[in-house]
Enzyme design. Structure first.
Site, mmCIF file in Angstrom:
data_model
loop_
_atom_site.group_PDB
_atom_site.id
_atom_site.type_symbol
_atom_site.label_atom_id
_atom_site.label_comp_id
_atom_site.label_asym_id
_atom_site.label_seq_id
_atom_site.Cartn_x
_atom_site.Cartn_y
_atom_site.Cartn_z
ATOM 1 C CE LYS A 1 -3.660 -0.384 -0.643
ATOM 2 N NZ LYS A 1 -4.347 -0.528 -1.734
ATOM 3 C CG HIS B 1 4.124 -6.014 -1.189
ATOM 4 N ND1 HIS B 1 4.257 -5.032 -1.827
ATOM 5 C CD2 HIS B 1 2.869 -6.447 -1.253
ATOM 6 C CE1 HIS B 1 3.013 -4.570 -2.378
ATOM 7 N NE2 HIS B 1 2.301 -5.513 -2.183
ATOM 8 C CB SER C 1 -3.171 2.846 2.670
ATOM 9 O OG SER C 1 -3.586 2.464 1.335
#
Length: 318
Positions: free
Chosen positions: A63, A131, A161
């Site tokens: 995010k 990620h 987020s």
């Protein structure tokens, strides 16, 4: 840019996914980093992934502007011909390296195709999303001297987020209340671990590898400037007309309505966008609408402690 059309294959898979196939996976530490169980149990395959010299790695903490950067890069790689980016959803055009689901169970439930499976049938040059913190990235990316673009977002907006994403993402652990989540985020008890370790690890890594370290806040402040920065890093020279097209195509409002970028192709039992849209606000300083005075104080104290001595600086407002 040559592409492998996996969109029909993926569409066929999604239409066959039965209700209730997915559930919130627990986190299991991999070299000290909490990852969802399917990723942890498939770690050996992920760790041994073989990169190619012309792979481009797009790395972020969850995010932090991942999808936005994926869309910008795909538009640049297609010479500003943004219609070509509508050939397939983001997760097909730029596969998610470590994502996977457990093997099918005896009842015949379907699983999400692994990122590695998609990457293995994707022709070069491949756009690879991850990620993973720097220390967990497969060594082959560094041996092959792959270019990497890392996007970092200020911690408070990132936390907000990520909270709303975990609310609607049926595969990640239940975030609990916002109050509980702030504590989890500060401790790194969330999928992919500590925001602090992540951004600092990649910041240091740029000294050893060809890494372009980008900031979400810079991208919001002056999108065209940052698009040109990416173009230069990729060795692309596009016209101002092309830059303008990319700028408009990758605006938050355009991407929110683009079914190839807003993850609306995934079923509700994976991402329930009735709870929170995948593309929610895309703003800087939205954290001010969520942090209480006491939460902000605790967060700031921990932030100062963990970021002390680093040259890495963020803006929580622009």
């Amino acid at each position: 840019m040559e592409t492998y059309d996996t969109s029909k294959e993926y569409s066929d898979f999604l239409s066959a996914v039965p209700e209730g196939t997915f559930y919130r996976f627990p986190l299991i530490p991999v070299h000290g980093v909490p990852l969802m169980k399917p990723i942890a149990t498939s770690w050996e395959r992920i760790e041994k992934f073989q990169a190619r010299p012309d792979d481009l790695l797009i790395a972020t903490y969850p995010k932090a502007g991942t999808t936005w950067m994926q869309e910008i890069i795909d538009s640049i790689m297609n010479e500003g011909e943004v219609e070509k980016t509508k050939r397939a959803p983001t997760h097909v055009r730029s596969p998610f390296l470590e994502i996977c689901s457990p093997p099918p169970v005896p009842s015949g439930e379907y699983t999400v195709p692994s990122g590695i499976d998609l990457l293995e049938v994707t022709p070069s040059p491949r756009l690879v999303k991850t990620h993973l913190p720097y220390e967990l990235v497969p060594e082959s990316f560094w041996k092959e001297k792959c270019k990497t673009i890392y996007v970092a977002r200020n911690a408070k907006d990132n936390a907000v987020s990520y909270y709303f994403f975990d609310v609607m993402n049926k595969t990640q652990p239940d975030p609990g209340t916002w109050e509980e989540y702030v504590q989890k985020f500060l401790k790194g008890d969330v999928a992919w671990g500590s925001w602090f370790d992540h951004v600092l690890g990649w910041w240091k890594a740029r000294e050893k590898h060809e890494i372009l370290y980008m900031f979400y806040e810079d991208m919001k402040e002056d999108p065209k400037r940052e698009i040109r920065k990416v173009m230069k890093f990729l060795g692309k020279k596009l016209s101002e007309e092309s830059v303008e097209k990319i700028y408009k195509h990758t605006s938050f409002s355009a991407m929110k309505e683009n079914p190839m970028a807003n993850y609306s192709s995934l079923p509700d039992n994976v991402l329930d966008q009735s709870l929170s849209p995948f593309m929610r606000k895309g703003e800087v300083a939205d954290w001010m609408n969520h942090f209480t005075i006491s939460q902000n104080k605790i967060f700031d104290e921990e932030y100062q402690r963990k970021m002390k001595g680093s040259t890495l600086k963020f803006r929580s407002n622009i």
